[in-house]
Design an enzyme around this catalytic site. Sequence first.
Site, short mmCIF file in Angstrom:
data_model
loop_
_atom_site.label_atom_id
_atom_site.label_comp_id
_atom_site.label_asym_id
_atom_site.label_seq_id
_atom_site.Cartn_x
_atom_site.Cartn_y
_atom_site.Cartn_z
N GLU A 93 -58.26 89.31 44.21
CA GLU A 93 -58.22 90.22 43.08
C GLU A 93 -58.83 89.55 41.85
O GLU A 93 -58.78 88.33 41.70
CB GLU A 93 -56.78 90.62 42.78
CG GLU A 93 -56.23 91.57 43.83
CD GLU A 93 -54.89 92.17 43.46
OE1 GLU A 93 -54.67 93.34 43.78
OE2 GLU A 93 -54.06 91.48 42.86
N CYS A 106 -60.46 87.23 34.48
CA CYS A 106 -59.66 86.23 35.19
C CYS A 106 -60.15 86.18 36.63
O CYS A 106 -60.06 87.17 37.36
CB CYS A 106 -58.19 86.65 35.12
SG CYS A 106 -57.10 85.55 36.00
N CYS A 113 -52.93 81.00 48.12
CA CYS A 113 -52.75 79.74 47.39
C CYS A 113 -51.74 78.88 48.13
O CYS A 113 -50.72 79.38 48.61
CB CYS A 113 -52.26 80.02 45.97
SG CYS A 113 -52.15 78.50 45.00
N CYS A 117 -45.82 78.02 44.22
CA CYS A 117 -44.94 78.11 43.06
C CYS A 117 -43.95 79.26 43.31
O CYS A 117 -44.37 80.36 43.68
CB CYS A 117 -45.73 78.36 41.78
SG CYS A 117 -46.98 77.09 41.49
N CYS A 120 -44.28 82.84 41.72
CA CYS A 120 -45.60 83.46 41.71
C CYS A 120 -45.82 84.39 42.90
O CYS A 120 -45.70 83.98 44.05
CB CYS A 120 -46.66 82.35 41.69
SG CYS A 120 -48.33 82.98 41.78
N GLY A 169 -55.25 81.05 43.49
CA GLY A 169 -55.70 79.73 43.95
C GLY A 169 -55.61 78.63 42.92
O GLY A 169 -55.43 78.87 41.74
N SER A 201 -57.37 76.60 34.65
CA SER A 201 -55.93 76.34 34.68
C SER A 201 -55.53 75.63 35.96
O SER A 201 -55.93 76.04 37.05
CB SER A 201 -55.22 77.69 34.59
OG SER A 201 -53.85 77.52 34.69
N SER A 223 -50.31 74.71 33.95
CA SER A 223 -49.10 75.49 34.22
C SER A 223 -47.94 74.51 34.27
O SER A 223 -47.68 73.90 35.30
CB SER A 223 -49.22 76.19 35.57
OG SER A 223 -50.28 77.10 35.54
N LEU A 224 -47.27 74.36 33.16
CA LEU A 224 -46.21 73.34 33.09
C LEU A 224 -44.86 73.96 33.53
O LEU A 224 -44.23 73.47 34.45
CB LEU A 224 -46.13 72.79 31.66
CG LEU A 224 -45.24 71.57 31.46
CD1 LEU A 224 -45.65 70.41 32.34
CD2 LEU A 224 -45.25 71.14 29.98
N HIS A 225 -44.45 74.99 32.85
CA HIS A 225 -43.29 75.80 33.22
C HIS A 225 -41.93 75.11 33.26
O HIS A 225 -40.93 75.74 33.63
CB HIS A 225 -43.50 76.52 34.57
CG HIS A 225 -44.76 77.32 34.65
ND1 HIS A 225 -45.19 78.14 33.63
CD2 HIS A 225 -45.73 77.41 35.61
CE1 HIS A 225 -46.33 78.71 33.98
NE2 HIS A 225 -46.68 78.28 35.16
N ASN A 302 -42.76 88.23 34.71
CA ASN A 302 -43.03 89.60 35.19
C ASN A 302 -42.44 89.74 36.59
O ASN A 302 -42.96 89.11 37.51
CB ASN A 302 -44.54 89.85 35.36
CG ASN A 302 -45.28 89.74 34.06
OD1 ASN A 302 -44.89 90.33 33.07
ND2 ASN A 302 -46.37 88.98 34.07
N CYS A 345 -49.97 88.14 34.78
CA CYS A 345 -50.02 86.77 35.25
C CYS A 345 -49.10 86.54 36.45
O CYS A 345 -47.94 86.91 36.42
CB CYS A 345 -49.58 85.86 34.10
SG CYS A 345 -49.95 84.19 34.45
S1 SF4 Z 1 -49.04 79.93 39.94
FE1 SF4 Z 1 -51.16 79.46 40.48
S2 SF4 Z 1 -50.99 77.52 41.63
FE2 SF4 Z 1 -48.92 78.41 41.60
S3 SF4 Z 1 -48.80 79.59 43.53
FE3 SF4 Z 1 -49.49 80.98 41.88
S4 SF4 Z 1 -51.75 80.98 42.07
FE4 SF4 Z 1 -50.97 79.16 43.15
#
Ligand code: SF4
Length: 355
Positions: A93, A106, A113, A117, A120, A169, A201, A223-225, A302, A345
């Site tokens: 996408e 984007c 991926c 995470c 995600c 990815g 990123s 992407s620290l989070h 989200n 996101c």
């Molecule tokens: S946040 Fe990014 S790196 Fe983490 S699983 Fe999702 S797509 Fe992959």
Amino acid sequence: MDTKIELTNLSKEELNTEITKIGEKSFRAKQLWQWIYYRGETDFNRMSNLSLNLRKTLSEKYKITRPKIITEQISIDKTHKWLLEFEDGERVEMVYIPEKDRGAVCISTQVGCAMGCRFCHTGSQKFTRNLTTSEIVGQFMVARDAYQEWPSPTDEVRYLSNIVVMGMGEPLNNLENVVKALNIITDSEGISISRRRITMSTSGIAPRIVEALQRTGVRLAVSLHAPNNTIRSRIMPINDKFKIEELLKACAEYQQGDHSRYITFEYLLLKGINDSIENAQELIHLMKKYKLRALFNLIPFNPWPGCSFETSERKTVEAFSQELEKAGFAAPIRVARGQDILAACGQLKSKMPKG
Ligand code: SF4
């Protein structure tokens, strides 16, 4: 079987070599480059300043393809999402997020991926393969086709002004193809998007950060989070491999010697997990310890079908932001875009669960 060579897989130098191999002069390669990347042409027969003979040879040996558009959705806030398919049937996408007179596309770098995470939606789709250079560049060209931004407009008047390499990815796990694609996209005789308008990123592949940024000259987002290893390892398995300390050391190395380099830290707020004032203070401490010039992008979570995380209360998100801002860090709260079409996101996904 189609044995034609895909021209959008070639760097500028490789295109030049290819064209000299068929007995043509270098300036023909330059003309061809401009047709492909400045004018967006995909049909050799319309390349009017090339001889008929050359056009015929090109059509026999080479091809210029775009990913196929499978579906397109436009959200009520004008966010535009495409489901694209490549020659082997794999899909990704891509999203365009418009602002008033500009906007960011984007793009994805892998099918699925491998980073897993936990928050995600994209990461819940298993990794299938890396995208080729052509497939990465081709995504942006599809967006340009849709908004008719050919020939390449100047910086001031383009709608597709920015690129964020934040789709599906982990770009640093497909580094060679990503570097080649970004070098094509930024070439001033073609698509000509400025390097400072591109942000790549990473989820934290610490050892590749400096190399990736040196080879592309684009901006870095991380992407620290989470503000510590305990929380980060719980939500991002990559943290077991590269701990926060190693990641932030690489960020500091990237900033060394160039004071204009700011890093955007993406921070997704998950209710009761990483959203307390103490967590914000831990983050500030980390930034100071590693002397990082940073800004934060706070992302309220989200929800997506099947996830177990919850969205933080609005007042918690605001307090988190204020704590960071008090310490001198910009920390805007991102307004979710395209939520109604799952384009926000971490919501991208090219395969739906089988029902
Ligand atoms: S946040 Fe990014 S790196 Fe983490 S699983 Fe999702 S797509 Fe992959």
